[in-house]
Design a protein around this motif. Structure first.
Motif, PDB file in Angstrom:
ATOM      1  N   ILE A 150      27.011  -9.066  -1.132  1.00 34.27           N
ATOM      2  CA  ILE A 150      28.497  -8.571  -0.691  1.00 34.27           C
ATOM      3  C   ILE A 150      29.472  -9.041  -1.612  1.00 34.27           C
ATOM      4  O   ILE A 150      29.975  -8.346  -2.100  1.00 34.27           O
ATOM      5  CB  ILE A 150      28.592  -9.078   0.793  1.00 34.27           C
ATOM      6  CG1 ILE A 150      27.657  -8.452   1.516  1.00 34.27           C
ATOM      7  CG2 ILE A 150      30.057  -9.130   1.130  1.00 34.27           C
ATOM      8  CD1 ILE A 150      27.940  -8.960   2.938  1.00 34.27           C
ATOM      9  N   VAL A 151      29.438 -10.478  -2.117  1.00 30.68           N
ATOM     10  CA  VAL A 151      30.256 -10.992  -3.100  1.00 30.68           C
ATOM     11  C   VAL A 151      30.094 -10.322  -4.385  1.00 30.68           C
ATOM     12  O   VAL A 151      31.044  -9.829  -4.895  1.00 30.68           O
ATOM     13  CB  VAL A 151      30.170 -12.537  -3.343  1.00 30.68           C
ATOM     14  CG1 VAL A 151      30.974 -12.984  -4.493  1.00 30.68           C
ATOM     15  CG2 VAL A 151      30.719 -13.105  -1.916  1.00 30.68           C
ATOM     16  N   GLY A 152      28.704 -10.105  -4.955  1.00 31.31           N
ATOM     17  CA  GLY A 152      28.836  -9.549  -6.066  1.00 31.31           C
ATOM     18  C   GLY A 152      29.000  -7.978  -6.163  1.00 31.31           C
ATOM     19  O   GLY A 152      29.708  -7.741  -7.028  1.00 31.31           O
TER      20      GLY A 152
ATOM     21  N   ILE B 268      31.233 -11.359   8.473  1.00 34.50           N
ATOM     22  CA  ILE B 268      32.007 -12.695   8.430  1.00 34.50           C
ATOM     23  C   ILE B 268      32.350 -12.743   6.820  1.00 34.50           C
ATOM     24  O   ILE B 268      33.434 -13.292   6.550  1.00 34.50           O
ATOM     25  CB  ILE B 268      30.788 -14.041   8.551  1.00 34.50           C
ATOM     26  CG1 ILE B 268      30.604 -13.923  10.351  1.00 34.50           C
ATOM     27  CG2 ILE B 268      31.234 -15.163   8.072  1.00 34.50           C
ATOM     28  CD1 ILE B 268      29.807 -14.899  10.566  1.00 34.50           C
ATOM     29  N   ILE B 269      31.408 -12.460   5.861  1.00 36.13           N
ATOM     30  CA  ILE B 269      31.886 -12.568   4.436  1.00 36.13           C
ATOM     31  C   ILE B 269      32.790 -11.729   3.915  1.00 36.13           C
ATOM     32  O   ILE B 269      33.967 -12.122   3.325  1.00 36.13           O
ATOM     33  CB  ILE B 269      30.162 -12.255   3.432  1.00 36.13           C
ATOM     34  CG1 ILE B 269      29.107 -13.491   3.916  1.00 36.13           C
ATOM     35  CG2 ILE B 269      30.598 -12.288   2.031  1.00 36.13           C
ATOM     36  CD1 ILE B 269      29.954 -14.982   3.899  1.00 36.13           C
ATOM     37  N   PRO B 270      32.958 -10.306   4.440  1.00 34.62           N
ATOM     38  CA  PRO B 270      34.028  -9.654   3.939  1.00 34.62           C
ATOM     39  C   PRO B 270      35.465  -9.951   4.462  1.00 34.62           C
ATOM     40  O   PRO B 270      36.300 -10.325   3.904  1.00 34.62           O
ATOM     41  CB  PRO B 270      33.712  -8.170   4.541  1.00 34.62           C
ATOM     42  CG  PRO B 270      32.376  -8.229   4.567  1.00 34.62           C
ATOM     43  CD  PRO B 270      31.852  -9.547   4.978  1.00 34.62           C
TER      44      PRO B 270
ATOM     45  N   GLN C 205      35.159 -16.458  -3.865  1.00 35.13           N
ATOM     46  CA  GLN C 205      34.195 -17.758  -3.862  1.00 35.13           C
ATOM     47  C   GLN C 205      34.650 -18.207  -2.454  1.00 35.13           C
ATOM     48  O   GLN C 205      35.580 -18.830  -2.072  1.00 35.13           O
ATOM     49  CB  GLN C 205      34.894 -18.865  -4.738  1.00 35.13           C
ATOM     50  CG  GLN C 205      34.400 -18.664  -6.302  1.00 35.13           C
ATOM     51  CD  GLN C 205      35.078 -19.556  -7.256  1.00 35.13           C
ATOM     52  OE1 GLN C 205      35.987 -20.267  -7.001  1.00 35.13           O
ATOM     53  NE2 GLN C 205      34.344 -19.339  -8.482  1.00 35.13           N
ATOM     54  N   VAL C 206      33.575 -17.662  -1.490  1.00 38.20           N
ATOM     55  CA  VAL C 206      33.747 -17.875  -0.181  1.00 38.20           C
ATOM     56  C   VAL C 206      32.286 -18.691   0.225  1.00 38.20           C
ATOM     57  O   VAL C 206      31.413 -18.568  -0.459  1.00 38.20           O
ATOM     58  CB  VAL C 206      33.976 -16.699   0.670  1.00 38.20           C
ATOM     59  CG1 VAL C 206      35.333 -16.276   0.450  1.00 38.20           C
ATOM     60  CG2 VAL C 206      32.938 -15.882   0.327  1.00 38.20           C
ATOM     61  N   ASP C 207      32.480 -19.527   1.424  1.00 41.23           N
ATOM     62  CA  ASP C 207      31.248 -20.132   1.991  1.00 41.23           C
ATOM     63  C   ASP C 207      30.343 -19.020   2.540  1.00 41.23           C
ATOM     64  O   ASP C 207      30.728 -18.036   2.902  1.00 41.23           O
ATOM     65  CB  ASP C 207      31.523 -20.977   3.053  1.00 41.23           C
ATOM     66  CG  ASP C 207      32.494 -22.315   2.563  1.00 41.23           C
ATOM     67  OD1 ASP C 207      32.096 -22.532   1.400  1.00 41.23           O
ATOM     68  OD2 ASP C 207      33.113 -22.751   3.515  1.00 41.23           O
ATOM     69  N   GLY C 208      28.877 -19.425   2.558  1.00 44.60           N
ATOM     70  CA  GLY C 208      28.063 -18.265   2.706  1.00 44.60           C
ATOM     71  C   GLY C 208      27.678 -18.610   4.398  1.00 44.60           C
ATOM     72  O   GLY C 208      28.424 -19.294   5.236  1.00 44.60           O
ATOM     73  N   VAL C 209      26.636 -17.738   4.838  1.00 47.55           N
ATOM     74  CA  VAL C 209      26.100 -18.010   6.204  1.00 47.55           C
ATOM     75  C   VAL C 209      24.742 -18.540   6.263  1.00 47.55           C
ATOM     76  O   VAL C 209      23.967 -17.845   5.552  1.00 47.55           O
ATOM     77  CB  VAL C 209      26.200 -16.852   6.768  1.00 47.55           C
ATOM     78  CG1 VAL C 209      25.768 -16.693   8.310  1.00 47.55           C
ATOM     79  CG2 VAL C 209      27.730 -16.271   6.888  1.00 47.55           C
ATOM     80  N   SER C 210      24.487 -19.443   6.948  1.00 50.61           N
ATOM     81  CA  SER C 210      23.137 -20.196   6.926  1.00 50.61           C
ATOM     82  C   SER C 210      22.227 -18.976   7.034  1.00 50.61           C
ATOM     83  O   SER C 210      22.494 -18.305   8.186  1.00 50.61           O
ATOM     84  CB  SER C 210      23.186 -21.179   7.733  1.00 50.61           C
ATOM     85  OG  SER C 210      23.552 -22.420   7.414  1.00 50.61           O
TER      86      SER C 210
END
Length: 168
Positions: free
Chosen positions: A160-162, A134-136, A146-151
């Protein structure tokens, strides 16, 4: 939320926990201000947390302080970089590893036509809530870090973002 953090900062526990909890509270302030779009305040508080963590001397859990500081540094880096729009990204394939919840997360980031076109994630996270997919996808679709995370998968998302930021 801000009032609650103000109260927490005024009522920090005594030594040996004071410094670590002060750093935790600055980290939480940074999250709050980032969510509100007050980026200068977020950056200041993240910087304070990063500076304070190494000074902490808790009787246990000290081995995690480096990890906590690195997590906050990833947030600060992401705020500083933000959107990938207008960035002159070099085409190619770039690799990086980031500290996840259960160990290292290995990222392969592909840039095509100056944009992130693919992010492969290899990990051994036990509870990642499909965030490795999901994040990629969100980073590529928004062309932003700057994307929303996953609970339930905040640490994995931050890794993943860093890691993507450092790869780029």
């Amino acid at each position: 939320a801000e009032n609650l953090l103000d109260t927490a900062m005024k009522n920090l526990p005594g030594p040996p926990w004071t410094a670590m909890r002060r750093a935790d509270t600055h980290d939480a302030y940074g999250d709050l201000y980032a969510a509100w779009g007050k980026l200068d305040l977020a950056k200041k508080n993240y910087g304070d947390a990063i500076r304070i963590y190494p000074t902490s001397k808790p009787p246990y859990g000290g081995h995690l302080l480096r990890r906590r500081a690195a997590k906050v540094q990833s947030k600060l880096d992401t705020l500083s970089f933000g959107s990938l729009e207008g960035r002159n990204l070099k085409d190619g394939t770039f690799r990086e590893k980031a500290l996840g919840y259960s160990g290292d997360i290995h990222l392969t980031v592909q840039v095509t036509g100056g944009r992130v076109s693919k992010i492969d994630v290899k990990h051994q996270e036990k509870i990642e809530q499909n965030s490795s997919v999901i994040i990629p996808r969100r980073i590529i679709e928004k062309n932003s870090l700057q994307v929303d995370g996953v609970s339930g998968a905040t640490v994995t998302k931050d890794a993943i973002v860093g890691g993507t930021f450092r790869a780029l």
